[in-house]
Design a protein around this motif. Structure first.
Motif, PDB file in Angstrom:
ATOM      1  N   PRO A 129      -9.570   8.597 -45.556  1.00 35.31           N
ATOM      2  CA  PRO A 129     -11.007   8.320 -45.681  1.00 35.31           C
ATOM      3  C   PRO A 129     -11.297   7.662 -47.026  1.00 35.31           C
ATOM      4  O   PRO A 129     -11.726   8.310 -47.979  1.00 35.31           O
ATOM      5  CB  PRO A 129     -11.637   9.712 -45.555  1.00 35.31           C
ATOM      6  CG  PRO A 129     -10.574  10.649 -46.024  1.00 35.31           C
ATOM      7  CD  PRO A 129      -9.266  10.034 -45.640  1.00 35.31           C
ATOM      8  N   SER A 130     -11.053   6.387 -47.101  1.00 34.83           N
ATOM      9  CA  SER A 130     -11.192   5.600 -48.325  1.00 34.83           C
ATOM     10  C   SER A 130     -12.042   4.372 -48.057  1.00 34.83           C
ATOM     11  O   SER A 130     -12.423   4.082 -46.923  1.00 34.83           O
ATOM     12  CB  SER A 130      -9.805   5.159 -48.832  1.00 34.83           C
ATOM     13  OG  SER A 130      -8.950   6.239 -49.103  1.00 34.83           O
ATOM     14  N   ASP A 131     -12.318   3.624 -49.115  1.00 37.82           N
ATOM     15  CA  ASP A 131     -12.851   2.276 -48.962  1.00 37.82           C
ATOM     16  C   ASP A 131     -11.684   1.342 -48.656  1.00 37.82           C
ATOM     17  O   ASP A 131     -10.655   1.377 -49.340  1.00 37.82           O
ATOM     18  CB  ASP A 131     -13.562   1.841 -50.244  1.00 37.82           C
ATOM     19  CG  ASP A 131     -14.920   2.498 -50.398  1.00 37.82           C
ATOM     20  OD1 ASP A 131     -15.922   1.777 -50.387  1.00 37.82           O
ATOM     21  OD2 ASP A 131     -14.980   3.740 -50.523  1.00 37.82           O
ATOM     22  N   ASN A 152      -6.476  -0.044 -49.295  1.00 37.24           N
ATOM     23  CA  ASN A 152      -7.615   0.740 -49.759  1.00 37.24           C
ATOM     24  C   ASN A 152      -7.784   0.555 -51.265  1.00 37.24           C
ATOM     25  O   ASN A 152      -6.997  -0.142 -51.927  1.00 37.24           O
ATOM     26  CB  ASN A 152      -7.494   2.206 -49.354  1.00 37.24           C
ATOM     27  CG  ASN A 152      -6.475   2.988 -50.165  1.00 37.24           C
ATOM     28  OD1 ASN A 152      -5.810   2.469 -51.061  1.00 37.24           O
ATOM     29  ND2 ASN A 152      -6.332   4.274 -49.848  1.00 37.24           N
ATOM     30  N   ASN A 217     -16.642   3.979 -47.555  1.00 39.12           N
ATOM     31  CA  ASN A 217     -16.384   5.360 -47.156  1.00 39.12           C
ATOM     32  C   ASN A 217     -17.618   6.240 -47.266  1.00 39.12           C
ATOM     33  O   ASN A 217     -17.910   7.020 -46.362  1.00 39.12           O
ATOM     34  CB  ASN A 217     -15.239   5.928 -47.991  1.00 39.12           C
ATOM     35  CG  ASN A 217     -14.878   7.338 -47.575  1.00 39.12           C
ATOM     36  OD1 ASN A 217     -14.336   7.561 -46.509  1.00 39.12           O
ATOM     37  ND2 ASN A 217     -15.207   8.306 -48.438  1.00 39.12           N
ATOM     38  N   ASN A 220     -19.807   5.717 -44.376  1.00 36.14           N
ATOM     39  CA  ASN A 220     -19.149   5.596 -43.075  1.00 36.14           C
ATOM     40  C   ASN A 220     -19.509   4.261 -42.426  1.00 36.14           C
ATOM     41  O   ASN A 220     -19.730   4.161 -41.218  1.00 36.14           O
ATOM     42  CB  ASN A 220     -19.527   6.752 -42.142  1.00 36.14           C
ATOM     43  CG  ASN A 220     -18.374   7.723 -41.963  1.00 36.14           C
ATOM     44  OD1 ASN A 220     -17.207   7.335 -42.034  1.00 36.14           O
ATOM     45  ND2 ASN A 220     -18.699   8.981 -41.725  1.00 36.14           N
ATOM     46  N   ARG A 670     -14.089  13.073 -44.247  1.00 36.30           N
ATOM     47  CA  ARG A 670     -14.156  12.585 -45.626  1.00 36.30           C
ATOM     48  C   ARG A 670     -14.212  13.713 -46.638  1.00 36.30           C
ATOM     49  O   ARG A 670     -14.027  13.477 -47.842  1.00 36.30           O
ATOM     50  CB  ARG A 670     -15.397  11.698 -45.801  1.00 36.30           C
ATOM     51  CG  ARG A 670     -15.412  10.454 -44.923  1.00 36.30           C
ATOM     52  CD  ARG A 670     -16.754   9.744 -45.025  1.00 36.30           C
ATOM     53  NE  ARG A 670     -17.833  10.604 -44.560  1.00 36.30           N
ATOM     54  CZ  ARG A 670     -19.127  10.335 -44.746  1.00 36.30           C
ATOM     55  NH1 ARG A 670     -19.483   9.239 -45.395  1.00 36.30           N
ATOM     56  NH2 ARG A 670     -20.055  11.156 -44.282  1.00 36.30           N
TER      57      ARG A 670
END
Length: 893
Positions: A129-131, A152, A217, A220, A670
């Protein structure tokens, strides 16, 4: 063509960004080339790739060099989630450059809250759960296949191969580079994708499919340059175009990855056994090779592959007549096998694993065993793979080509007999495997027609004539998308042929897949003198794949003689099933849910004698709450039906119907601490069975480079009709069953410590306990009686005799003399398996593995289950340990 390219550049330059421009669809001429042609013109969004005028970009994650200003920006990004169709909440911009050797993509992700950008350090290919920023390239421009590269904010790479427009192969790994940087205004990714890692034709002017992706992230939020709509199918077919790629040529593609490995194993020793001394040391050399045969075809080969770094399979207790399925984990056989996939199952249950090609047949554990002759025999856990190769690719004219071959060695187990004499027993013959596929695209990939075949040949010695000597399959399939890609019709038909000795084909006829010897199977002809067996299978489905209402129906059939288990995976034959599926989905957020799905399924099945062998239906729900928690639930009903395999070669038996249900809930992935739970249960008609299971899990991410997961599970099952064996007594054949209470508990633990995007430590451990307690022994009296209890005759106290060894014998006529023995079928199976893997990618494509594997197992005829004492017993069981070191080095020639 030149005028069109000039007009394209002018249109893009005048707008200052990628825009909607008129591009021609690539034509496929009779010579197999692709070119701009005077056929139907489509309006497709296009981005422009600029040739780097001087030098190449410096890969530092910053787009501050003047060379990047030569490329026109792509900036019209749109949300898919959470607000489909809306502009991205944060600005995103991408630029594309190319040289003679590589494609460069720079993506700038502005962020008004840059301090909340998330980048978790994980192993390569983990979807944390990252950018994220990513780029997808359909270099074949077939609108079905694509190469996807993403990174990421911590610099962790992920690459995926898309095939059949929607499906993903996450095992595909390319050799490419990327750099990232962060600043107060956001973050940046700078990709370098060598042309050697892509596949394209030799045309002077290239037209590729193209897309760019961003994930934010904290919101979402998913942004795309070209958004694949939620209510429609297709991913690759929704791409825009990438134009301006003039004057590039497919490079000579030659890669070799030699490896060297060494291992030491410490196992429980056995006094006097020369094959169980307690220590074993091995060393190995091998290599993987990739060679570009043409611009579109690649030859991949492996010599003496080593799979020591692969995680162990989980422990199972299998009381059925069918083989357990385990997924492929070996890199060579996992990567890039989309062309060779030919599933033959129906639905998402046990049948979903069935396929004409099951890669784990190659290198399988030997099927025979050595005769110890009163002494000691060597145990061999896998067959040596002498070599394997695959030729695969896709031509510019739409032909998909795949050919895979492998040769495994004759395995000989050493034996030291009771007198000290030495022998060699063949436990697995030398075997060759061949898989081939040829397919042709039409209508820009919307229609595909293909053929598929497999072949297996064994060099059988006299002692192994009970194995089949050869096995072949051949068939064809098609996929056709129509009505604006909203509907799909697909189907396939396959024939099988196996040959061998009378003994081998007799075993095939009597196997759990068909049971030709069943006394009431009037539609089957059992012939113990056969030396071959033929069969066929087929499937046809039609599916509405777009919109909020979706629908599917189809039929699947297999003749009794269908057999593919020498190179494929198949559970059964002799059945025809039809089904219907209806789905209603809500894809836009509402007052409670972000999305919601309801599915309804119904099915029925018959064998080739006309008997109903299955009938049922279910309703499924799955949803996502506004807070990003997810849930699912469902209920299933199967009615009673004839089972032609429950007596394992005996007459058909009326299987009781059952209700089962399931429920699951998962929190926002996340969060630092995440929870999930899955509960399932079933109740059989007339008290025939019951099951309850619960599987919670908790994950903890205390830092961006640490992640731990604990997943216990507990299941308790009872059945009043567990098959034990068949025996002949007092002139009759008897099918003996028992009432079984079974408890299974396991605990899966995983930990990941990531030191950098190229250095990680993974820990896996799983203790496992399974206990079975048998009571209520009985035999089948009337397998087709309407009442469940009337199908059995229970043994009373006078008929059950203590045999003095903890088990029982059966005295059918109560004359004081045992007619046959049951023994003690109670069991406790204990297992502990663990891996610790240190992986370091010390150079692009080159890695060092250090692996420690630890295992313990034990089996007793105890039926007592106590969590504390059972776990303690696991760690009192004999231990085995293996230390492996492996280094491979990638060379691009």
């Amino acid at each position: 063509m030149d005028c069109l390219r000039s007009a394209t550049r002018i249109a893009i330059a005048s707008a200052g960004l990628a825009t909607i421009i008129t591009t021609a669809a690539p034509a496929q001429d009779g010579r197999g080339g692709s070119a701009f042609a005077s056929r139907a013109i489509t309006r497709t969004p296009a981005a422009f790739a600029a040739r780097a005028a001087e030098g190449t970009p410096r890969l530092d994650g910053k787009l501050d060099e003047a060379i990047w200003q030569e490329a026109m920006p792509i900036s019209d990004f749109t949300q898919r989630d959470p607000d489909e169709g809306a502009p991205g909440t944060e600005r995103t911009e991408a630029r594309v450059l190319f040289t003679d050797d590589a494609l460069y993509v720079g993506i700038r992700a502005w962020d008004s809250q840059a301090d909340e950008i998330v980048g978790h350090l994980t192993r390569r290919d983990d979807m944390s759960p990252s950018d994220w920023l990513g780029v997808a390239i359909d270099s074949y421009h077939d609108r079905r296949t694509a190469f996807y590269f993403s990174v990421n904010a911590a610099g962790v790479k992920r690459d995926i191969y898309f095939y059949d427009d929607n499906n993903e192969d996450a095992s595909w790994d390319a050799v490419w580079d990327v750099a990232t940087s962060r600043d107060p205004d956001g973050w940046t990714a700078e990709f370098k994708i060598p042309f050697s890692q892509l596949r394209f034709g030799a045309d002077d002017t290239q037209l590729w499919g193209f897309n760019v992706y961003r994930r934010i992230n904290r919101l979402n939020e998913e942004q795309y340059w070209r958004v694949p709509p939620k209510d429609q199918t297709g991913v690759v077919s929704r791409f825009g175009n990438l134009v301006g790629l003039d004057g590039i040529k497919p490079p000579r593609r030659a890669e070799i990855m030699p490896y060297v490995s060494g291992s030491s194993a410490w196992t429980p020793g056995e006094a006097g056994n020369p094959f169980a001394t307690g220590t074993d040391r091995t060393a190995a050399l091998g290599a993987d090779l990739k060679l570009g045969v043409t611009s579109n075809l690649t030859l991949s080969a492996t010599v003496n592959p080593d799979f020591g770094q692969v995680e162990a399979d989980p422990a199972v207790v299998n009381l059925s007549a069918f083989e357990s399925f385990f997924p492929e984990k070996r890199p060579f056989f996992n990567e890039g096998l989309d062309i060779f996939r030919f599933p033959i199952g129906l639905g998402d249950g046990d049948g979903s694993a069935e396929s004409l090609f099951y890669t784990r047949r190659i290198g399988r554990a030997p099927q025979a065993w050595a005769d110890a002759r009163g002494g000691y025999a060597e145990s061999i856990d896998h067959t040596t793979i002498l070599g394997a190769a695959k030729l695969s690719g896709k031509t510019a004219s739409g032909w998909t080509i795949g050919l895979l071959g492998s040769l495994t060695a004759q395995e000989e187990a050493r034996v030291v007999d009771i007198d000290g004499g030495e022998h060699l027993d063949i436990v697995e013959p030398r075997t060759s495997y061949v898989v081939g596929r040829l397919a042709r695209d039409f209508r820009r990939g919307r229609t595909q027609v293909g053929v598929f075949g497999t072949a297996m040949n064994r060099n059988l010695p006299d002692d192994l004539q009970w194995l089949r000597g050869s096995a072949y399959t051949g068939g064809l399939n098609f996929t056709h998308r129509f009505l604006d890609d909203g509907w799909v019709a697909e189907g396939w038909v396959v024939g099988s042929h196996v040959r061998g000795s009378e003994e081998a084909i007799d075993i095939t006829q009597r196997s759990s897949a068909r049971y030709y010897q069943r006394p009431d199977a009037t539609h089957l002809t059992y012939d113990p003198t056969r030396t071959s067996l033929n069969g066929f299978a087929g499937q046809f489905n039609i599916t509405k794949v777009s919109g909020n209402w979706r629908f599917a129906t189809g039929v699947d059939t297999r003749s009794p003689g269908f057999e593919v288990n020498d190179i494929g995976f198949q559970r059964d034959a002799d059945r025809t099933f039809s089904y219907i599926w209806i789905n209603r989905r809500w894809l836009q957020p509402g007052a409670v849910f972000r999305n919601f799905n309801i599915n309804f399924n119904a099915w029925g099945g018959w064998n080739y004698g006309g008997d109903v062998v299955g009938r049922g239906g279910n309703v499924n729900f799955n949803w996502q709450f506004l807070n990003y928690w997810r849930g699912f639930m469902g209920v299933n009903r199967e009615t009673s039906a004839l089972s032609d395999g429950s007596l394992r070669g005996g007459p058909a038996f009326i299987r009781p119907g059952a209700w089962n249900a399931w429920l699951g809930l998962m929190t926002d992935p996340r969060k630092t601490i995440r929870f999930g739970v899955n509960v399932q249960g079933s109740v059989g008609d007339e008290g025939a069975s019951r099951r309850i299971g619960v599987s919670p899990n908790v994950s903890w991410r205390p830092a961006t480079n640490l992640d731990f997961m604990l997943a216990p599970s507990f299941m308790q099952m009872s059945t009043a009709w567990q098959y034990l064996f068949r025996t002949d007594a007092l002139g009759d054949t008897r099918y003996v069953f028992g009432e079984l209470d079974q408890t299974i508990a396991r605990m899966t633990l995983r930990g990941n410590v990531t030191f950098s995007p190229t250095l990680s430590l993974q820990v896996y451990a799983e203790p496992f306990v399974a206990v079975g307690d048998y009571t209520g022994f009985k035999e089948v009296a009337n397998p087709r009686a309407q009442a469940f209890d009337d199908r059995f005759s229970a043994y009373d106290d006078q008929q059950l005799l203590d045999n003095g060894n903890g088990g029982v014998d059966v005295d059918l006529d109560a004359d004081g003399s045992a007619d046959f023995g049951i023994g003690n079928p109670d069991f406790t199976a204990l297992s502990f398996r663990s891996n610790v893997v240190l992986r370091w990618e010390f150079n692009l494509g080159s890695s060092l593995f250090v692996v420690w594997q630890h295992g313990r197992q034990d089996f007793t005829n105890d039926s007592r289950f106590q969590v504390g004492s059972s776990i303690a017993d696991i760690f009192r069981a004999p231990a085995s340990n293996t230390l492996l070191v492996k280094v491979n080095y990638w060379l691009g020639l």
